[in-house]
Scaffold this active site. Structure first.
Site, PDB file in Angstrom:
ATOM      1  N   GLY A   1       0.825  -1.218  -0.014  1.00  0.00           N
ATOM      2  CA  GLY A   1       0.011   0.119   0.076  1.00  0.00           C
ATOM      3  C   GLY A   1       0.854   1.309  -0.035  1.00  0.00           C
ATOM      4  O   GLY A   1       2.018   1.363   0.201  1.00  0.00           O
ATOM      5  N   CYS A   2       0.297   2.406  -0.012  1.00  0.00           N
ATOM      6  CA  CYS A   2       0.760   3.768  -0.598  1.00  0.00           C
ATOM      7  C   CYS A   2       1.501   4.090   0.989  1.00  0.00           C
ATOM      8  O   CYS A   2       2.520   4.502   1.075  1.00  0.00           O
ATOM      9  CB  CYS A   2      -0.005   4.658  -0.950  1.00  0.00           C
ATOM     10  N   TYR A   3       0.333   4.175   1.941  1.00  0.00           N
ATOM     11  CA  TYR A   3       0.821   4.543   3.321  1.00  0.00           C
ATOM     12  C   TYR A   3       1.998   3.659   3.846  1.00  0.00           C
ATOM     13  O   TYR A   3       2.843   3.894   4.511  1.00  0.00           O
ATOM     14  CB  TYR A   3      -0.270   4.709   4.262  1.00  0.00           C
ATOM     15  N   THR A   4       1.720   2.260   3.329  1.00  0.00           N
ATOM     16  CA  THR A   4       2.412   1.214   4.218  1.00  0.00           C
ATOM     17  C   THR A   4       4.159   1.357   3.476  1.00  0.00           C
ATOM     18  O   THR A   4       4.997   1.352   4.489  1.00  0.00           O
ATOM     19  CB  THR A   4       1.957   0.086   3.961  1.00  0.00           C
TER      20      THR A   4
ATOM     21  N   CYS B   1       5.646   3.899   2.466  1.00  0.00           N
ATOM     22  CA  CYS B   1       6.235   5.234   3.206  1.00  0.00           C
ATOM     23  C   CYS B   1       6.486   4.783   4.756  1.00  0.00           C
ATOM     24  O   CYS B   1       7.822   5.115   5.289  1.00  0.00           O
ATOM     25  CB  CYS B   1       5.317   6.344   2.917  1.00  0.00           C
TER      26      CYS B   1
END
Lengths: 346, 346, 346, 346
Positions: free
Chosen positions: D149-152, D154
């Site tokens: 995932g995107c948040y993950t 980062c």
């Protein structure tokens, strides 16, 4: 009619004072102080005020001002108010300082964080920290009010009831704050250019922002002990608004209903603090242009933490609105006079 | 106390009516109509109104409404007002329609541009075009007011005095208009998503936008002849504001002072029209949140054209503010009651 | 490998040159000139280039530069290139000037609009106006190329085929242009601050913008006669992008198919000009980050006008991209080398 | 030449796959799957691709796709990939799933957080978590990659080295993340409208966001123990970018140099991770359009915490870029092929 003088009337906070006071029934601005724009029409500097304000900018002569007005707002860089204020002035006019000069009681903390010598430490004891919801009675009789910072107003009010009630572990408190760009002022600096801010987000002043000791001092009074916390500001591509997301460990098992009841007990009668319904997260847009603080929270049973969230308009409750609220208290006006601003959406 | 009903209270224009009327001394909203949100708390739909509006949304029953209120605002899609209004309703309550249903006197023009059948052509003659600065006296006695469109308000007022005085060649008139995104409404449509609008600008409805015949009709009255013009709207990545840049050939040699004097003659006594100083260009931000129209111009001797520029907040003077201004006129209130909104900057 | 020197590498246009040339197979930047940042790491000024560019900024010594590189880009304020360039330099290196110094053939027009004396009028005849799609052959053999302005590139290419074919009345041409804020440069000026630009739109330089004579000169060549037109730029709250909306009377009755065919005849083989399908309006976002010009149009039979619309990225096709396209032509590279940038959406 | 099929090619992540693969030397898209736009030209859905992509959208027939391509990207809502994938497909084509279906090893955790039944738990063991910098070797031989995932992406990469080295107290870890709006997808939903997002910031999914268990699982592997943490996402008014601000107590006294050395040891050879110089805070704008992760940190001796900060472009390293990086690894391509995208500024 309260006669008002503003020193620093052409910064964003000063301009917001003008906007708000224009709608105040019992106040009239007598002095638009602005060293940078002396002798220029105020409405040429802020064209939104065209045909509303007809006055011309004047210099920062606080002595003369004190003879002509009832209250002086200083919306100026750190150090200026402290360098100008004196007993003679305070005996003639009340002073509401929007800078940090009189916010911290300990002069050494001020000098450490602000890197300047304090020129009027003799007034630190007398100065009242103007967070109306907490120091209302003291404000009423003050001659000199230290108007709180924008981040601090939001950060303190969001955590205050739980700190005061001992419900959160103050050693665990972390405040992650996000601010619109007007908080950086109207100075022509490269990092505040549209193209540098737009489509961008960054943290700044990490572990070093000057609002940190102010939050610590006030929450320390609430908790009855010294508080050291993490505070991280971020710059968001919007004009107005501060959102503070605050994390703390809970000191005991609580339900959302209990937490809500605590907030309601502290803020239920406060016109300008809105405790949101359970599970509603505040958004800065819902308070834009108004003097409201919107507060929400969420308990996380997985980590035994509570996440508290507060939103304000940094130029209103975070600066000019709160300053006017303080003025109203100091002069026996209705506290909300001039501040019944309905948030503008969208 | 004027009792107010709003049909379409949860669109952006409806919400702006609520924001403005909340500050009106002699009006009280009795009915928050919103077919999409029936039985939901209004403040759950617009959280800026939390603790300000305590009411619940109701359906669009215009008949019942007419029995309960003095004035009905319809902030609804084209066709709805015309399909509901009737003599019985108009005999009981005044109607201010924010849609286009009663703006065009010629039903065939309406049906051609809007592609729907007009359900109440019998009221077209009676309906007053509610551009207060131009039709003030007629508005005062109207039962049914057609509140002008956002683009049209800005476009017409910017050119009106010069059209009326015969100073511009109406065949050469070109209006290039730019609008914030709230003009597109609160419908969940792909082209209005943040990522589609942000960092983008485009023209739309080129040579086909429905506000064109409305501008033509009104400027035609001013010029005393049929007017056909070019109107091009653009979508700008901002919430509020319309800027109209208007180009026209001059019919004779004039000085800036003469043009300024003409504008001043028409608008010098108008509270909500601000004719800017020579060479000052209007900016939408300077009128944001207010009912002002700011107008500037520049003569180009090289091309013998004049460039006229007007700026409004599309939700205020372009919709809800003007609607309240009309209401004030219709009920004998002070025209600016509730509308002394100081523009918010930044 | 083409050795490249950039004077003015730390402005937005200079930085875009760096971004583009970084991806060019046969070019290498040897000199990052920036008077303001001498001896600072380039990647400290533009952190996007961290670990991509390792060089340090150098001063503006054009003489030394000419000995070390094959081509010099000057992305500097008006007047600088003209004051530095001389026969000795041009005999050693090619010069692509992104400023206006060599765009106008008539020195008196330059001096009138730019209000500065031209220091090297002897090169005006030799300089080639680097609008590749129009002057391709001349660019190939040029020593000195005047890279077109951002507004002008967009404005000219949008109208060029119709002007050349005599399909539009050049006396009626009006160009209403909208630009993102990067066009204003990276100077720290109050009007370019985030809070002044965001949520705002305004016209500026009305009837007086310096790109006007440049557009007039080039479209004059196309039309075979002197052209005088109206050009109005606007500042839009976005980083990148220019949209030009152009209005002109048609000289005869034409169909959309005919107009489309004309555009296709001129641009069908042009990689960087995309003639859109009928009724499609260009949006700046669809070309962002790329060297494309997107062109659309609409015939308005009611007014007998055509509305032409063009969109570019002002920093790419409007500045650095076109400069690299010129460099490719001058050095016999594939014209699109380094420029196959796919537009970024959203 | 790798033959590529994309299911979900018209969402924002799918469109970014198209943008990136267009510049990939050894890959060619054979199938633009999009249930919503079947039989429409891809370039009519994303006009930035006009004259670049000439293909038409097709349906989601994964079986047929597997016969025609070498790799299938699924950029689709949760549940779709798991419901379609099977042994037959995996025996013919590799699958890179951009949804969450195969990110969590524990099916019960998936079903608890995503509230849907997992349709293909038999592949959970085999699926490789495609965080290239950490699982590079496993990715090389995988048939089925779960793209993070995107948040993950980062959040994990920012904390990973310190978690792995035992330098931070995992029980104290708090991640406050801020994302641009493209992370919310291209669905036409009211909260994603321009006027709702612009000039606004809010937290959402507090203590309940689905990326939480993914971060916990991966950082748990690093720390060698079960990790439970606080993760709070915020919506920021920008198109692209994620900033993660992460707070953790230090397990022992360390200097900035030591921390920097740890980061450099893990990431010094990583092309796409840039460890910033001391005291430099990452900004999302510096990585926009690129596959970089920028990481900075600050030690706070007052609280004995470290504040780690990471920035990515959510559509590139947070989605499509990382997916292509995985593809390159799986097919023995140069890992950075197609991904040498220079960040675009401004």
């Amino acid at each position: 009619m309260i006669k008002v003088g503003i020193i620093g009337a052409t910064g964003y906070a000063g301009a917001e004072l003008v906007r708000i006071l224009t709608g105040h029934k019992n106040a009239r601005i007598e002095w638009y102080g602005s060293r940078s724009y002396i002798d220029q029409k105020y409405a040429d500097v802020y064209r939104n005020m065209f045909q509303i304000v007809d006055d011309t900018c004047m210099d920062d002569n606080m002595e003369e001002l004190a003879d002509r007005v009832d209250v002086i707002f200083t919306a100026t860089p750190q150090g200026l108010c402290a360098s100008l204020v004196n007993e003679g002035i305070l005996s003639k006019a009340k002073v509401i300082d929007l800078s940090a000069d009189f916010r911290l009681k300990d002069v050494s903390v001020y000098e450490e964080w602000y890197k300047i010598e304090h020129k009027a430490p003799q007034f630190l004891d007398e100065a009242v920290y103007g967070l109306c919801e907490i120091n209302r009675e003291k404000v009423k009789t003050a001659r000199l009010v230290a108007n709180p910072g924008c981040y601090t107003t939001c950060s303190i009010l969001t955590a205050y009831p739980l700190a005061k009630e001992g419900l959160i572990d103050m050693d665990s408190l972390i405040i992650d704050a996000k601010s619109g760009t007007s908080g950086a002022g109207r100075g022509a600096k490269l990092p505040n250019l549209f193209c540098e801010v737009n489509e961008n987000i960054k943290a700044y002043g990490v572990a070093a922002h000057r609002h940190t000791p102010e939050i610590e001092e006030q929450l320390g009074y609430a908790a009855g002990r010294k508080v050291t916390l993490s505070f991280t500001p971020h710059l968001v591509p919007m004009n107005r608004g501060i959102l503070a997301t605050e994390y703390a460990g809970l000191t005991r098992k609580v339900t959302p209903e209990e937490i809500k009841a605590v907030y309601d007990r502290y803020y239920g009668d406060e016109k300008f603090v809105r405790v949101l319904d359970p599970d509603v997260c505040p958004e800065t847009k819902w308070v834009e242009g108004s003097n409201y603080v919107d507060i929400g929270f969420k308990i996380d049973p997985r980590t035994n933490r509570i996440i508290m969230m507060g939103a304000i308009d940094n130029l209103v409750k975070g600066a000019a609105g709160q300053a006017v609220q303080n003025m109203n208290l100091m002069f026996g006006e209705r506290e909300s006079e001039g501040l019944e601003l309905v948030p503008m959406f969208p």
